[in-house]
Design an enzyme around this catalytic site. Structure first.
Site, PDB file in Angstrom:
ATOM      1  N   LYS A   1       6.081  26.008 -26.977  1.00  0.00           N
ATOM      2  CA  LYS A   1       7.084  25.540 -26.008  1.00  0.00           C
ATOM      3  C   LYS A   1       7.784  26.728 -25.358  1.00  0.00           C
ATOM      4  CE  LYS A   1       6.241  22.397 -25.379  1.00  0.00           C
ATOM      5  NZ  LYS A   1       5.259  21.524 -25.954  1.00  0.00           N
TER       6      LYS A   1
ATOM      7  N   ARG B   1       1.404  17.872 -12.170  1.00  0.00           N
ATOM      8  CA  ARG B   1       0.035  18.118 -12.637  1.00  0.00           C
ATOM      9  C   ARG B   1      -0.305  19.604 -12.631  1.00  0.00           C
ATOM     10  NH1 ARG B   1      -3.159  13.578 -12.590  1.00  0.00           N
ATOM     11  NH2 ARG B   1      -5.044  14.724 -12.138  1.00  0.00           N
TER      12      ARG B   1
ATOM     13  N   HIS C   1       1.080  39.068 -44.194  1.00  0.00           N
ATOM     14  CA  HIS C   1      -0.271  39.546 -43.898  1.00  0.00           C
ATOM     15  C   HIS C   1      -0.395  40.054 -42.463  1.00  0.00           C
ATOM     16  CE1 HIS C   1      -1.555  38.009 -47.766  1.00  0.00           C
ATOM     17  NE2 HIS C   1      -0.808  36.950 -47.491  1.00  0.00           N
TER      18      HIS C   1
ATOM     19  N   TRP D   1      -5.088  23.310  -7.713  1.00  0.00           N
ATOM     20  CA  TRP D   1      -4.988  24.273  -8.817  1.00  0.00           C
ATOM     21  C   TRP D   1      -6.288  25.054  -8.766  1.00  0.00           C
ATOM     22  CZ3 TRP D   1      -7.318  25.679 -13.466  1.00  0.00           C
ATOM     23  CH2 TRP D   1      -6.517  26.362 -14.378  1.00  0.00           C
TER      24      TRP D   1
ATOM     25  N   LYS E   1      -0.502  19.804 -16.022  1.00  0.00           N
ATOM     26  CA  LYS E   1      -0.170  18.758 -16.993  1.00  0.00           C
ATOM     27  C   LYS E   1      -1.435  18.103 -17.535  1.00  0.00           C
ATOM     28  CE  LYS E   1       2.680  16.075 -19.178  1.00  0.00           C
ATOM     29  NZ  LYS E   1       3.292  16.743 -20.334  1.00  0.00           N
TER      30      LYS E   1
ATOM     31  N   ASN F   1     -10.638  17.124  -6.433  1.00  0.00           N
ATOM     32  CA  ASN F   1     -10.197  17.647  -7.728  1.00  0.00           C
ATOM     33  C   ASN F   1     -11.442  17.852  -8.574  1.00  0.00           C
ATOM     34  OD1 ASN F   1      -7.734  16.931  -6.732  1.00  0.00           O
ATOM     35  ND2 ASN F   1      -7.337  15.301  -8.201  1.00  0.00           N
ATOM     36  N   GLY F   2     -11.533  18.951  -9.277  1.00  0.00           N
ATOM     37  CA  GLY F   2     -12.684  19.158 -10.162  1.00  0.00           C
ATOM     38  C   GLY F   2     -13.470  20.388  -9.770  1.00  0.00           C
TER      39      GLY F   2
ATOM     40  N   GLU G   1       4.177  24.738 -32.554  1.00  0.00           N
ATOM     41  CA  GLU G   1       4.624  23.990 -31.379  1.00  0.00           C
ATOM     42  C   GLU G   1       5.888  24.630 -30.777  1.00  0.00           C
ATOM     43  OE1 GLU G   1       3.459  21.959 -29.426  1.00  0.00           O
ATOM     44  OE2 GLU G   1       5.113  20.957 -28.447  1.00  0.00           O
TER      45      GLU G   1
ATOM     46  N   GLU H   1       5.346  28.811 -22.964  1.00  0.00           N
ATOM     47  CA  GLU H   1       4.860  28.196 -21.724  1.00  0.00           C
ATOM     48  C   GLU H   1       5.942  28.030 -20.667  1.00  0.00           C
ATOM     49  OE1 GLU H   1       3.007  24.350 -22.285  1.00  0.00           O
ATOM     50  OE2 GLU H   1       4.492  23.761 -23.742  1.00  0.00           O
TER      51      GLU H   1
ATOM     52  N   CYS I   1      -4.642  19.600  -9.918  1.00  0.00           N
ATOM     53  CA  CYS I   1      -4.896  19.090  -8.572  1.00  0.00           C
ATOM     54  C   CYS I   1      -4.385  17.658  -8.464  1.00  0.00           C
ATOM     55  CB  CYS I   1      -6.355  19.110  -8.180  1.00  0.00           C
ATOM     56  SG  CYS I   1      -7.108  20.727  -8.210  1.00  0.00           S
TER      57      CYS I   1
END
Ligand code: F6R
Length: 617
Positions: A494, A27, A513, A75, A612, A101-102, A490, A497, A2
């Protein structure tokens, strides 16, 4: 998550709000909306989709005149992303309007009470409940907007950054924060003000800003100094007015197609900026005030617990290897979200290091608050100056990476590792767990890293070509060992996403395994096989992949001949100390994901569903 961008003053508000919302797109959001106040009327437009969709809708529906207004990127949490659930939200009378926001956790209980009192609700959001609660209190208690907001916020449980406007008092905004950031830009002589989730929407208008602390609210009124008070205690607060260092250039793409690519290319400079002034190679010194001032605590600590999320958690895993190997301090690495709810055993002999680019990640923030309550000393490694985690920490070190706008973290990761390496070396020397000569070698090698990163950026075309061969694969596996096991995680993160291709990172030896069952001729496997870290073992793993016809993209050290003969593709990194290899092996993996996502036509800088700054748990 948001975004808020608002203006009150003498300029046209619309371009400031709309450009502000565009700067906050990073964001993460799924809908957008705004109000403009003009000629005693509130004009409200909102829509599911992007800020560009909002612009289109506005051009069909309203004139954009007005010197007061605010906008929001949402969001979704409560209520699906659609036009109605988008912000702003009116109160029942339509005199008040809010962006938020929240999350208001007890919204349903409050909603039921308000429904009984005759309020109706158009949306499924917690935000509409909050604005009606404010209106109910304002009318019932016969108080001004600021007081009504304060009383309402004392009734809610949850997190928020809000901006509220009252049509009957059109020269002021009321803003408040708990757990979600809000910055107030202050214009000359208090003739204009800006409100935003960070300073980027107003950086060209003013360099003076107040960042509200958690639990604070402010009344912003044209022609008067901003009045800040504590929401609970009602006491007035004298806020710090900060001088912003951010420049417009830093938040623009600067000729690159995407922020992510720009940020990948910024890494040589970002790493240099991170160690500049801290690492004095000729003197053999590492100066970090946050460590120097607390050196004894660190050298006598029972253990270090690292808390972080996502990419920052991967940097934490690299740090586990660094601290244990170089400084001989036991380390545990925890997800903020698990740690905070696990009733962990923490004592005052523990040091908690929180790693966070944004410094706002809700789970990491809650984890350090809990650790502090249990007596731990908290050290923050953040990029955003003045962020909540930075402020909540007892001491810390900024990464100085500059603004990271692409949702996929790149330069934040390598600069976090840089800071953590410096800490490990400093502690290693102080504890005598590393020899002076090894320490000096590390410093000299560290100084060469930016140049080596540059040489890796120069093979961008080669990495793009490899990406073009595998862009249609549905699964990828990433393998690494030791310091490069977190890099494998990582690399996989990347890829998934930004390209939405399923990818998994594994310690190379774990392949047998389970993941080995997935390998066939359609499976690309990225293997990090640098010459020092368990090289022979990784080579055996590569042979095992080859025997099952997997396609091997190997990241090796320059001059490698063994893997060259086995792998389908080779990416060479310059020679360095094993502990520093993550700073190099990461680079081609970032480029590989970037190119695959671009070739697949994905929105690289704003991948679907991602934010973000994850300010809700
Ligand atoms: C991945 C990514 C996220 C963040 C995570 C933590 O590319 O960006 O996984 O790393 O949300 O964010 P910070 O570091 O801001 O706490």
């Amino acid at each position: 998550m948001c975004g808020i961008a608002g203006y009150i003053g003498y300029r046209d508000a619309y371009p400031i709000i709309i450009n502000g919302l565009k700067r906050l797109e990073y964001r993460g959001y799924d809908s957008a909306g705004l109000i403009l106040y003009d000629k005693e009327t509130i004009k409200l437009v909102k829509t599911k989709g992007k800020v560009s969709d909002l612009e289109e809708k506005i051009s069909d529906e309203i004139s954009v005149s007005g010197k007061i207004g605010f906008g929001h990127t949402r969001w979704a949490t409560h209520g699906v992303p659609n036009d109605v659930n988008s912000h702003p939200h009116y109160s029942e009378s339509e005199n008040l309007v809010i962006i938020h926001n929240g999350i208001i956790e007890n919204y349903d209980t409050i909603k039921q009470v308000l429904i009984k009192r005759g309020y109706t609700f158009k949306s499924d959001t917690d935000t509409e409940v909050l604005i009606n609660l404010i209106e109910e209190i304002k009318n019932k208690e016969n108080v001004k907007l600021g007081k009504a907001v304060q009383l309402a916020l004392n009734e809610v449980v949850g997190a928020y950054a809000i901006t509220v406007f009252d049509k009957t008092k059109p020269d002021e905004f009321v803003v408040a924060r708990l757990g979600s950031p809000i910055a107030i830009g202050i214009g000359k002589d208090n003739k204009e003000f800006f409100v935003a989730s960070d300073a980027s929407p107003f950086i060209e208008y003013t360099k003076n800003a107040i960042y509200l602390e958690d639990g604070e609210m402010a009344i912003i009124k044209i022609g008067r100094e901003v009045r800040v008070r504590n929401i609970k205690s009602d006491s007035l607060v004298n806020p710090d007015v900060l001088e912003l260092k951010l420049s417009l250039e830093q938040i623009e793409k600067g000729g690159y197609d995407h922020f992510m690519l720009k940020e990948i290319y910024e890494q040589p400079k970002a790493i240099t900026d991170t160690y500049r002034g801290r690492m004095l190679v000729n003197e053999g010194l590492i100066k970090m005030a946050g460590i120097d001032d607390n050196l004894q605590k660190f050298t006598t600590a029972n253990r270090i617990i690292i808390v972080a999320c996502g990419t920052s958690w991967h940097a934490g895993l690299v740090a586990e290897y660094l601290f244990e190997d170089i400084a001989r301090i036991p380390v545990e690495v925890e997800y903020g979200s698990e740690f905070r709810y696990r009733n962990p055993i923490i004592t005052d002999k523990d040091i908690v290091i929180a790693i966070s680019q944004s410094g706002e990640t809700a789970d990491t923030l809650a984890a350090i608050k809990m650790a502090k309550e249990k007596g731990a000393f908290v050290f923050g490694v953040c990029n955003v100056v003045g962020s909540s985690i930075a402020r909540e920490s007892d001491a810390g070190a900024y990464t100085h990476a500059g603004p990271e706008i692409g949702v996929a973290s790149t330069k934040a990761f390598t600069t976090q590792i840089t800071v953590l390496t410096l800490i490990a070396l400093k502690l290693g020397l102080a504890k005598g767990s590393i020899s002076k000569s090894a320490y000096h070698t590390y410093l000299q090698e560290m100084e060469l890293i930016p140049k080596k990163v540059e040489s890796l950026l120069a093979i961008n075309d080669k990495v793009e070509k490899i990406g073009s061969i595998y862009k249609n694969a549905t699964n990828f596996l990433y393998l690494g060992r030791g310091f490069n096991f977190p890099v494998a995680l990582e690399g996989a993160l990347k890829l998934k996403e930004i390209s939405y291709i399923h990818a998994e990172g594994y310690p190379a030896a774990e392949m047998k395994h389970g993941p080995i069952a997935l390998i066939d001729e359609n499976m690309p496997i990225v293997v990090i096989a640098t010459n020092k870290g368990h090289y022979e073992k990784v080579v055996s793993n590569i042979q095992e992949i080859k025997s099952r016809n997997g396609k091997i993209i190997a990241v090796v050290t320059e001059g490698d001949t063994t893997v060259k003969g086995i792998a389908d593709h080779i990416i060479e990194i310059p020679e360095t100390e094993e502990a520093l290899t993550p700073l190099l092996t990461t680079i081609p993996l970032q480029l590989l994901s970037y190119h695959i996502a671009v070739m697949l036509g994905k929105n690289v800088d704003q991948p679907r569903n991602l934010a973000k700054s994850v300010t809700v748990e």
